[in-house]
Scaffold this active site. Structure first.
Site, PDB file in Angstrom:
ATOM      1  N   GLN A 174       0.805  -1.139  -0.032  1.00  0.00           N
ATOM      2  CA  GLN A 174       0.101  -0.009   0.067  1.00  0.00           C
ATOM      3  C   GLN A 174       0.976   1.340   0.012  1.00  0.00           C
ATOM      4  OE1 GLN A 174      -3.696  -1.066   0.603  1.00  0.00           O
ATOM      5  NE2 GLN A 174      -3.761   1.104  -0.431  1.00  0.00           N
ATOM      6  N   ASP A 182     -11.906  -3.875   1.870  1.00  0.00           N
ATOM      7  CA  ASP A 182     -10.937  -5.056   1.161  1.00  0.00           C
ATOM      8  C   ASP A 182     -11.962  -5.995   1.388  1.00  0.00           C
ATOM      9  OD1 ASP A 182      -8.068  -5.313   0.393  1.00  0.00           O
ATOM     10  OD2 ASP A 182      -8.371  -6.931   1.312  1.00  0.00           O
ATOM     11  N   LYS A 185      -2.764  -0.908   6.680  1.00  0.00           N
ATOM     12  CA  LYS A 185      -3.799  -1.897   6.423  1.00  0.00           C
ATOM     13  C   LYS A 185      -4.023  -2.734   7.656  1.00  0.00           C
ATOM     14  CE  LYS A 185      -5.278  -4.088   2.601  1.00  0.00           C
ATOM     15  NZ  LYS A 185      -5.614  -3.524   1.270  1.00  0.00           N
TER      16      LYS A 185
HETATM   17  P1  NDP Z   1     -14.709  -8.986  -2.135  1.00  0.00           P
HETATM   18  O1  NDP Z   1     -14.843  -9.504  -0.685  1.00  0.00           O
HETATM   19  O2  NDP Z   1     -15.738  -7.992  -2.441  1.00  0.00           O
HETATM   20  O3  NDP Z   1     -14.572 -10.105  -2.850  1.00  0.00           O
HETATM   21  C1  NDP Z   1     -13.509 -11.208  -3.042  1.00  0.00           C
HETATM   22  C2  NDP Z   1     -13.652 -12.009  -3.953  1.00  0.00           C
HETATM   23  O4  NDP Z   1     -12.515 -13.033  -3.871  1.00  0.00           O
HETATM   24  C3  NDP Z   1     -14.926 -13.078  -3.700  1.00  0.00           C
HETATM   25  O5  NDP Z   1     -15.233 -13.476  -4.968  1.00  0.00           O
HETATM   26  C4  NDP Z   1     -14.184 -14.094  -3.089  1.00  0.00           C
HETATM   27  O6  NDP Z   1     -14.553 -15.377  -3.109  1.00  0.00           O
HETATM   28  C5  NDP Z   1     -12.890 -14.476  -3.626  1.00  0.00           C
HETATM   29  N1  NDP Z   1     -11.785 -14.731  -2.562  1.00  0.00           N
HETATM   30  C6  NDP Z   1     -11.418 -14.191  -1.470  1.00  0.00           C
HETATM   31  N2  NDP Z   1     -10.526 -14.766  -0.748  1.00  0.00           N
HETATM   32  C7  NDP Z   1     -10.309 -15.975  -1.288  1.00  0.00           C
HETATM   33  C8  NDP Z   1      -9.560 -16.687  -1.092  1.00  0.00           C
HETATM   34  N3  NDP Z   1      -8.601 -16.804  -0.096  1.00  0.00           N
HETATM   35  N4  NDP Z   1      -9.768 -17.747  -2.124  1.00  0.00           N
HETATM   36  C9  NDP Z   1     -10.148 -17.697  -3.038  1.00  0.00           C
HETATM   37  N5  NDP Z   1     -11.257 -16.870  -3.387  1.00  0.00           N
HETATM   38  C10 NDP Z   1     -11.067 -15.713  -2.733  1.00  0.00           C
HETATM   39  O7  NDP Z   1     -13.233  -8.160  -2.134  1.00  0.00           O
HETATM   40  P2  NDP Z   1     -12.678  -7.100  -3.034  1.00  0.00           P
HETATM   41  O8  NDP Z   1     -13.239  -7.549  -4.461  1.00  0.00           O
HETATM   42  O9  NDP Z   1     -12.609  -5.802  -2.816  1.00  0.00           O
HETATM   43  O10 NDP Z   1     -11.079  -7.595  -3.083  1.00  0.00           O
HETATM   44  C11 NDP Z   1     -10.562  -8.464  -4.088  1.00  0.00           C
HETATM   45  C12 NDP Z   1      -9.112  -8.088  -4.403  1.00  0.00           C
HETATM   46  O11 NDP Z   1      -8.861  -6.965  -4.688  1.00  0.00           O
HETATM   47  C13 NDP Z   1      -8.097  -8.434  -3.086  1.00  0.00           C
HETATM   48  O12 NDP Z   1      -7.025  -8.848  -3.271  1.00  0.00           O
HETATM   49  C14 NDP Z   1      -8.115  -7.047  -2.383  1.00  0.00           C
HETATM   50  O13 NDP Z   1      -7.050  -6.689  -1.504  1.00  0.00           O
HETATM   51  C15 NDP Z   1      -8.016  -6.243  -3.838  1.00  0.00           C
HETATM   52  N6  NDP Z   1      -8.268  -4.841  -3.650  1.00  0.00           N
HETATM   53  C16 NDP Z   1      -9.375  -4.401  -3.326  1.00  0.00           C
HETATM   54  C17 NDP Z   1      -9.760  -3.118  -3.408  1.00  0.00           C
HETATM   55  C18 NDP Z   1     -11.028  -2.453  -2.993  1.00  0.00           C
HETATM   56  O14 NDP Z   1     -11.323  -1.093  -3.287  1.00  0.00           O
HETATM   57  N7  NDP Z   1     -12.133  -3.248  -2.620  1.00  0.00           N
HETATM   58  C19 NDP Z   1      -8.606  -1.807  -4.083  1.00  0.00           C
HETATM   59  C20 NDP Z   1      -7.534  -2.719  -4.422  1.00  0.00           C
HETATM   60  C21 NDP Z   1      -7.309  -4.129  -4.357  1.00  0.00           C
HETATM   61  P3  NDP Z   1     -15.703 -15.785  -1.517  1.00  0.00           P
HETATM   62  O15 NDP Z   1     -16.842 -14.876  -1.278  1.00  0.00           O
HETATM   63  O16 NDP Z   1     -15.791 -17.214  -1.670  1.00  0.00           O
HETATM   64  O17 NDP Z   1     -14.505 -15.567  -0.601  1.00  0.00           O
HETATM   65  O1  2IT Z   2      -5.918  -2.711  -1.507  1.00  0.00           O
HETATM   66  C1  2IT Z   2      -6.481  -1.357  -1.559  1.00  0.00           C
HETATM   67  O2  2IT Z   2      -5.719  -0.645  -2.126  1.00  0.00           O
HETATM   68  C2  2IT Z   2      -7.513  -1.394  -1.014  1.00  0.00           C
HETATM   69  N1  2IT Z   2      -8.085  -2.213  -0.317  1.00  0.00           N
HETATM   70  C3  2IT Z   2      -8.355   0.285  -0.964  1.00  0.00           C
HETATM   71  C4  2IT Z   2      -7.887   1.082   0.274  1.00  0.00           C
HETATM   72  C5  2IT Z   2      -8.339   2.157   0.423  1.00  0.00           C
HETATM   73  O3  2IT Z   2      -8.053   2.924   1.521  1.00  0.00           O
HETATM   74  O4  2IT Z   2      -9.360   2.859  -0.246  1.00  0.00           O
END
Ligand code: NDP
Ligand code: 2IT
Length: 449
Positions: free
Chosen positions: A114, A169, A129
């Site tokens: 981050q 997240d 985080k």
């Molecule tokens: P959500 O909780 O909305 O969705 C996560 C998705 O990934 C779900 O479909 C989940 O399935 C799957 N998943 C999570 N953990 C696992 C695992 N251990 N094994 C397999 N599948 C998994 O999270 P986000 O969409 O917000 O985040 C997804 C990724 O993007 C993460 O790496 C996060 O750090 C990154 N990210 C998120 C940001 C944000 O603004 N939200 C910004 C930048 C990066 P299930 O429901 O079965 O767990």
């Molecule tokens: O991994 C990421 O950059 C996030 N989960 C978003 C963090 C934020 O402060 O919007």
């Protein structure tokens, strides 16, 4: 890891011995240290100021007990964490992850990444985080609320709009942010932008929900245009995940005239040769909180596979948007043999180092997470700006800013790679560009004698 520079090798060794049994953290640090050698070698000031040793040690790491009562009146205990990694260029900023796999290693890898990601956005945000090993799956709304309230009852004394601003997240979406915000407001006795990703009625920003997925596609489109004179148009896209990032990547792929054909969760993935039905996906995941396997029953022609990796489905572009290390060398080989032209990381560290190198050695365009998924936190930064002037910008205005930021991040990573003799290597370019700004700010602010 094999470092040719002795200073980098020594600093990395120290990270390993100081942080035993933390493989994710070692991986994230190794990947950065490996690619910033040209900077360290050209400028002795970083070694003189012990920047590598300092940057890999969190400024502060808070762990606490979270006690909450489930619907059956049982008392439950989880671990809570906040890693305040680096505040050289702004208040700590980064999401809260709620997932049973959360531990110090996972949060330190995320907090470390981050720092550089936030630096790349060009906005004044440090790196942090947090989260918990609490599993939100299958919990009632009231259980989620009680957990979030208990979590914030401890966290509130460590955060603030000019100190540390958490966000969502994995497992932390709009519902959780609402409960966390409500509890912060009660305890601090003030209404302030202490979290981002808030609801629109109470200080949230338009486009924040869509920002990571949209930003990922803006970045990828720019990479395709600049480096291959190509675009998303008429491309088949494999997406993993079906959460916040994946859903809005899929929405933007359609707007850019591509065809997203897969989505997944931790149980399996769906292949829909006609293109993922976005309306059904949103209802399934955002409203009903169901599993991706249910999609097969709702959409004719789609097929469900009980494996979380969709990478064997032939595609032109792959966007891993689920979790760390979800795409390994075997997956990379299959994607390359199916002639994938671009891979961009929506999740944090979804590709293993071997997979990343395999893509790069086979001329696949590769957009690293720190750059490609920075749109989420960038829009969080825009939410902070709007909160501090007590004003809300239009969807179009925030989206325009997001687009410009993603384009700027691509150009910065691409130009920095060129300037340091590793043209086309966006992993190195992004790491170096992010690093320089933070390292120089750390040096300017001195150390305590
Ligand atoms: P959500 O909780 O909305 O969705 C996560 C998705 O990934 C779900 O479909 C989940 O399935 C799957 N998943 C999570 N953990 C696992 C695992 N251990 N094994 C397999 N599948 C998994 O999270 P986000 O969409 O917000 O985040 C997804 C990724 O993007 C993460 O790496 C996060 O750090 C990154 N990210 C998120 C940001 C944000 O603004 N939200 C910004 C930048 C990066 P299930 O429901 O079965 O767990
Ligand atoms: O991994 C990421 O950059 C996030 N989960 C978003 C963090 C934020 O402060 O919007």
């Amino acid at each position: 890891m094999n470092f040719t520079n002795p200073y980098i090798a020594k600093a990395y060794e120290q990270v390993i011995t100081r942080n035993p049994n933390e493989p994710e953290f070692h991986q994230a640090v190794g990947e950065v240290f490996e690619t910033i050698a040209p900077i360290i070698e050209r400028n002795s000031i970083y070694e003189k100021n012990a920047i590598l040793e300092r940057i890999a040690e969190p400024e502060r790491m808070i762990t606490f007990r979270v006690t909450w009562v489930s619907d059956d009146n049982k008392i439950n205990v989880n671990k809570g964490f906040r890693v305040q990694f680096n505040s050289a260029i702004g208040p700590y900023k980064g999401g809260l992850r709620l997932h049973p796999s959360v531990n110090a290693s996972v949060l330190k890898f995320l907090g470390f990444e981050q720092i550089f990601k936030n630096s790349l956005t060009g906005l004044p945000m440090g790196g942090g985080k947090g989260g918990s090993d609490f599993d939100p799956k299958g919990k009632s709304d009231m259980e989620i609320m009680r957990f979030c309230q208990s979590f914030m009852s401890e966290l509130f004394r460590h955060v603030g709009p000019n100190l540390d601003v958490p966000a969502g997240d994995i497992g932390t979406g709009a519902r959780e942010i609402g409960y966390l915000f409500g509890q912060y407001k009660r305890l601090a006795n003030e209404f302030t932008g202490v979290l981002t990703g808030k609801g629109l009625a109470y200080g949230g920003s338009l486009v924040r929900k869509e920002a990571t997925g949209y930003g990922l596609c803006y970045f990828t489109e720019e990479m395709l245009k600049t480096l291959k004179n190509d675009s998303f148009a008429n491309k088949k896209v494999a997406v993993s995940g079906s959460g916040n990032v994946a859903i809005y990547a899929i929405e933007k792929i359609y707007q850019l005239k591509g065809l997203p054909v897969t989505a997944s969760d931790s149980d399996g993935f769906i292949y829909d040769p006609n293109g993922i039905n976005l309306e059904i996906l949103k209802k399934l995941k955002e409203v009903d909180r169901k599993r991706i396997s249910d999609y097969e029953k709702m959409v004719k022609g789609s097929v469900y596979y009980p494996s979380m990796r969709p990478w064997a489905i032939p595609c032109d572009i792959a966007l891993p948007c689920a979790t760390q290390n979800e795409l390994d060398i075997e997956d990379a080989k299959i994607l390359v043999s199916n002639n994938v032209i671009a891979v961009a990381e929506g999740a944090n560290m979804p590709c293993t180092p071997e997979a990343t190198q395999y893509f790069q050695h086979n001329n696949v365009l590769f957009g690293p997470a720190k750059a490609a998924n920075a749109g989420g936190v960038a829009t969080s930064g825009l939410e902070m700006s709007q909160n501090s002037v007590r004003y809300s910008w239009s969807f179009e205005k925030v989206d325009e800013k997001l687009k410009a930021i993603m384009k700027g991040i691509f150009n910065n990573a691409n130009d920095t790679a060129k300037a340091y003799g590793v043209e086309g290597d966006l992993v190195a370019g992004a790491n170096m560009a992010g690093f320089i700004k933070v390292a120089d700010a750390m040096i300017a602010q001195g150390v305590i004698y």
